[in-house]
Design a protein around this motif. Sequence first.
Motif, short mmCIF file in Angstrom:
data_model
loop_
_atom_site.label_atom_id
_atom_site.label_comp_id
_atom_site.label_asym_id
_atom_site.label_seq_id
_atom_site.Cartn_x
_atom_site.Cartn_y
_atom_site.Cartn_z
N MET A 5 0.81 -1.21 0.00
CA MET A 5 0.00 0.00 0.00
C MET A 5 0.85 1.27 0.00
O MET A 5 0.60 2.18 -0.80
CB MET A 5 -0.96 0.01 1.19
N ASP A 6 1.83 1.34 0.87
CA ASP A 6 2.66 2.54 0.96
C ASP A 6 3.46 2.76 -0.32
O ASP A 6 3.48 3.86 -0.87
CB ASP A 6 3.60 2.46 2.16
N GLU A 7 4.11 1.72 -0.80
CA GLU A 7 4.94 1.82 -2.00
C GLU A 7 4.13 2.25 -3.22
O GLU A 7 4.60 3.04 -4.04
CB GLU A 7 5.62 0.48 -2.28
N LEU A 8 2.91 1.74 -3.35
CA LEU A 8 2.08 2.02 -4.51
C LEU A 8 1.15 3.23 -4.33
O LEU A 8 0.44 3.62 -5.25
CB LEU A 8 1.23 0.79 -4.87
N GLY A 9 1.15 3.82 -3.14
CA GLY A 9 0.30 4.97 -2.87
C GLY A 9 -1.18 4.60 -2.80
O GLY A 9 -2.04 5.35 -3.26
N ILE A 10 -1.47 3.45 -2.22
CA ILE A 10 -2.85 2.96 -2.13
C ILE A 10 -3.47 3.40 -0.81
O ILE A 10 -2.87 3.25 0.25
CB ILE A 10 -2.87 1.41 -2.24
N SER A 11 -4.68 3.92 -0.89
CA SER A 11 -5.38 4.31 0.34
C SER A 11 -6.28 3.19 0.85
O SER A 11 -6.43 3.02 2.05
CB SER A 11 -6.18 5.60 0.14
N TYR A 12 -6.89 2.42 -0.06
CA TYR A 12 -7.65 1.25 0.37
C TYR A 12 -7.88 0.29 -0.79
O TYR A 12 -7.77 0.66 -1.97
CB TYR A 12 -8.97 1.64 1.03
N VAL A 13 -8.18 -0.97 -0.43
CA VAL A 13 -8.46 -2.04 -1.39
C VAL A 13 -9.80 -2.64 -1.01
O VAL A 13 -10.06 -2.89 0.17
CB VAL A 13 -7.37 -3.14 -1.32
N ILE A 14 -10.66 -2.87 -2.01
CA ILE A 14 -11.93 -3.56 -1.78
C ILE A 14 -11.96 -4.79 -2.67
O ILE A 14 -11.69 -4.69 -3.88
CB ILE A 14 -13.16 -2.68 -2.11
N TYR A 15 -12.29 -5.94 -2.07
CA TYR A 15 -12.44 -7.17 -2.85
C TYR A 15 -13.31 -8.15 -2.08
O TYR A 15 -13.12 -8.33 -0.87
CB TYR A 15 -11.09 -7.80 -3.17
N ARG A 16 -14.27 -8.75 -2.77
CA ARG A 16 -15.15 -9.78 -2.23
C ARG A 16 -15.86 -9.31 -0.96
O ARG A 16 -15.86 -9.98 0.05
CB ARG A 16 -14.41 -11.09 -2.02
N GLN A 17 -16.43 -8.10 -1.03
CA GLN A 17 -17.24 -7.50 0.02
C GLN A 17 -16.43 -7.23 1.29
O GLN A 17 -16.96 -7.19 2.40
CB GLN A 17 -18.45 -8.41 0.34
N ARG A 18 -15.12 -7.02 1.10
CA ARG A 18 -14.23 -6.65 2.20
C ARG A 18 -13.45 -5.42 1.80
O ARG A 18 -13.18 -5.20 0.64
CB ARG A 18 -13.23 -7.78 2.50
N ILE A 19 -13.07 -4.64 2.80
CA ILE A 19 -12.25 -3.44 2.56
C ILE A 19 -11.07 -3.47 3.51
O ILE A 19 -11.18 -3.89 4.67
CB ILE A 19 -13.07 -2.13 2.75
N ASP A 20 -9.92 -3.03 3.00
CA ASP A 20 -8.73 -2.89 3.83
C ASP A 20 -8.20 -1.48 3.62
O ASP A 20 -7.79 -1.11 2.52
CB ASP A 20 -7.66 -3.92 3.46
N THR A 21 -8.23 -0.69 4.70
CA THR A 21 -7.70 0.67 4.66
C THR A 21 -6.31 0.74 5.27
O THR A 21 -5.81 1.82 5.55
CB THR A 21 -8.64 1.63 5.42
N GLY A 22 -5.71 -0.43 5.48
CA GLY A 22 -4.38 -0.51 6.06
C GLY A 22 -4.34 -1.22 7.39
O GLY A 22 -3.28 -1.45 7.96
N SER A 23 -5.51 -1.60 7.89
CA SER A 23 -5.59 -2.26 9.20
C SER A 23 -6.12 -3.69 9.10
O SER A 23 -6.56 -4.25 10.08
CB SER A 23 -6.51 -1.46 10.13
N GLY A 24 -6.14 -4.24 7.89
CA GLY A 24 -6.66 -5.59 7.69
C GLY A 24 -8.07 -5.56 7.12
O GLY A 24 -8.73 -4.52 7.09
N TRP A 25 -8.51 -6.72 6.65
CA TRP A 25 -9.83 -6.81 6.02
C TRP A 25 -10.96 -6.57 7.01
O TRP A 25 -10.91 -7.04 8.14
CB TRP A 25 -10.05 -8.20 5.42
N GLU A 26 -11.96 -5.83 6.57
CA GLU A 26 -13.20 -5.64 7.31
C GLU A 26 -14.34 -5.92 6.34
O GLU A 26 -14.29 -5.51 5.18
CB GLU A 26 -13.33 -4.19 7.81
N MET A 27 -15.37 -6.62 6.81
CA MET A 27 -16.52 -6.93 5.97
C MET A 27 -17.31 -5.65 5.68
O MET A 27 -17.38 -4.76 6.51
CB MET A 27 -17.44 -7.96 6.62
#
Length: 165
Positions: free
Chosen positions: A123-145
Amino acid sequence: MTRALADLPTPLDIDAITRAATTAVDEAEQIRRDAERESPPDSGSGDAGGGPGICAAGTEGFGAVATGTATAGERLRCMFGVDTVYGVAGRANASDHPKGKALDFMADRATGEKLAEYARQNMDELGISYVIYRQRIDTGSGWEMQEDRGGVTANHMDHVHISFD
């Protein structure tokens, strides 16, 4: 002297031989493609073994995204062999797409899992603020439904959504 039919050699079935050879080549190509997807190249140089410098797809479908979004998106697209990526688009709900800071990587489940995991780990290297996949989101603290949004695409089951800083 006449020979019995049983004593004659069996003629070669050229069509069967050609089909077998074609099938073997197709299977070898599929194994090569699968191996490339399973082992994305090291991201150190950005163009080794499939990076943006040799990616045929480039930034097609991205639209007028931010420069950092385009650079990271092309790198991810090439590393994971994703053919279809959507960028700038209007959305009914809050989204980074209209701002040019989000990409949707349309991928099968195996590719999506690997892409999402790689994005989360970098995330840091690519400048990513969050990822969403399969009804989960990760803002840097792990997957959350996430809540059920009512459909395959709305729940991000058929694509990895990546938002960039």
